[in-house]
Scaffold this motif. Structure first.
Motif, PDB file in Angstrom:
ATOM      1  N   ASN A   9       0.829  -1.213   0.000  1.00  0.00           N
ATOM      2  CA  ASN A   9       0.000   0.000   0.000  1.00  0.00           C
ATOM      3  C   ASN A   9       0.858   1.256   0.000  1.00  0.00           C
ATOM      4  O   ASN A   9       0.518   2.249  -0.655  1.00  0.00           O
ATOM      5  CB  ASN A   9      -0.939   0.010   1.203  1.00  0.00           C
ATOM      6  N   ILE A  10       1.951   1.246   0.721  1.00  0.00           N
ATOM      7  CA  ILE A  10       2.855   2.399   0.740  1.00  0.00           C
ATOM      8  C   ILE A  10       3.481   2.595  -0.633  1.00  0.00           C
ATOM      9  O   ILE A  10       3.575   3.721  -1.135  1.00  0.00           O
ATOM     10  CB  ILE A  10       3.923   2.229   1.840  1.00  0.00           C
ATOM     11  N   TRP A  34       2.146   1.688  -3.453  1.00  0.00           N
ATOM     12  CA  TRP A  34       1.097   2.165  -4.351  1.00  0.00           C
ATOM     13  C   TRP A  34       0.857   3.665  -4.176  1.00  0.00           C
ATOM     14  O   TRP A  34       0.627   4.374  -5.151  1.00  0.00           O
ATOM     15  CB  TRP A  34      -0.200   1.395  -4.097  1.00  0.00           C
ATOM     16  N   THR A  35       0.891   4.157  -2.924  1.00  0.00           N
ATOM     17  CA  THR A  35       0.664   5.591  -2.721  1.00  0.00           C
ATOM     18  C   THR A  35       1.779   6.431  -3.331  1.00  0.00           C
ATOM     19  O   THR A  35       1.545   7.573  -3.721  1.00  0.00           O
ATOM     20  CB  THR A  35       0.534   5.943  -1.225  1.00  0.00           C
ATOM     21  N   LYS A  36       2.979   5.877  -3.417  1.00  0.00           N
ATOM     22  CA  LYS A  36       4.086   6.605  -4.053  1.00  0.00           C
ATOM     23  C   LYS A  36       3.953   6.619  -5.570  1.00  0.00           C
ATOM     24  O   LYS A  36       4.464   7.515  -6.230  1.00  0.00           O
ATOM     25  CB  LYS A  36       5.430   5.976  -3.675  1.00  0.00           C
ATOM     26  N   LYS A  37       3.278   5.600  -6.128  1.00  0.00           N
ATOM     27  CA  LYS A  37       3.167   5.477  -7.590  1.00  0.00           C
ATOM     28  C   LYS A  37       1.705   5.366  -8.015  1.00  0.00           C
ATOM     29  O   LYS A  37       1.338   4.460  -8.762  1.00  0.00           O
ATOM     30  CB  LYS A  37       3.932   4.245  -8.058  1.00  0.00           C
ATOM     31  N   LYS A  38       0.870   6.293  -7.536  1.00  0.00           N
ATOM     32  CA  LYS A  38      -0.546   6.292  -7.908  1.00  0.00           C
ATOM     33  C   LYS A  38      -0.708   6.516  -9.404  1.00  0.00           C
ATOM     34  O   LYS A  38       0.063   7.245 -10.012  1.00  0.00           O
ATOM     35  CB  LYS A  38      -1.273   7.425  -7.187  1.00  0.00           C
ATOM     36  N   TYR A  48      -6.088   9.541 -10.706  1.00  0.00           N
ATOM     37  CA  TYR A  48      -6.865   8.783  -9.719  1.00  0.00           C
ATOM     38  C   TYR A  48      -7.393   9.719  -8.642  1.00  0.00           C
ATOM     39  O   TYR A  48      -6.663  10.525  -8.091  1.00  0.00           O
ATOM     40  CB  TYR A  48      -6.021   7.690  -9.069  1.00  0.00           C
ATOM     41  N   THR A  49      -8.677   9.609  -8.347  1.00  0.00           N
ATOM     42  CA  THR A  49      -9.278  10.335  -7.224  1.00  0.00           C
ATOM     43  C   THR A  49     -10.209   9.392  -6.482  1.00  0.00           C
ATOM     44  O   THR A  49     -10.757   8.444  -7.058  1.00  0.00           O
ATOM     45  CB  THR A  49     -10.094  11.559  -7.688  1.00  0.00           C
TER      46      THR A  49
END
Length: 97
Positions: A52-53, A55-59, A63-64
C-alpha cells in the motif's frame, strides 16, 4: 504437537503452522485472547502495508477517491484500526509460547 483423530502424527512444522493460523481454536478456543506483543501480527501487517505504501508513491495519474461512499470509507477505517490493534496485542498467533 497436533494430532488429529484417525490421522498420522503431524510434523512439528505443521503443528506450529496450525497454531499460528488458528491459535488455540483446535482446543475448543478456551485458551484464546492472551495479551502480549505478537510478532506474527506485525509480520502480517507489514505484508499488508508495504504494497500500500508503494502504491501511494506510484498512484495512477488522474486517480481520485471522490466517488467512494463516505460511510463505507468510515467502516473501512474503523475495521483497519481494529484489525491492527488486535493483531498486535494478542500473542496467540506467535509460534513459540
Amino acid at each position: 504437537m497436533l494430532n488429529l483423530p484417525g490421522a498420522a502424527p503431524a510434523s512439528p512444522i505443521i503443528s506450529l503452522f496450525f497454531k499460528a493460523i488458528y491459535g488455540y481454536m483446535l482446543d475448543g478456543g478456551k485458551d484464546m485472547g492472551h495479551f502480549g506483543f505478537s510478532y506474527i501480527g506485525l509480520l502480517f501487517l507489514l505484508l499488508l502495508f508495504i504494497p500500500n505504501i508503494i502504491w501511494t508513491k506510484k498512484k495512477p495519474e488522474g486517480y481520485t477517491a471522490d466517488g467512494e461512499n463516505p460511510v463505507l470509507r468510515l467502516f473501512e477505517h474503523i475495521g483497519q484500526v481494529f484489525v491492527c490493534c488486535c493483531s498486535l496485542i494478542f500473542s496467540d498467533f506467535n509460534f513459540l509460547d
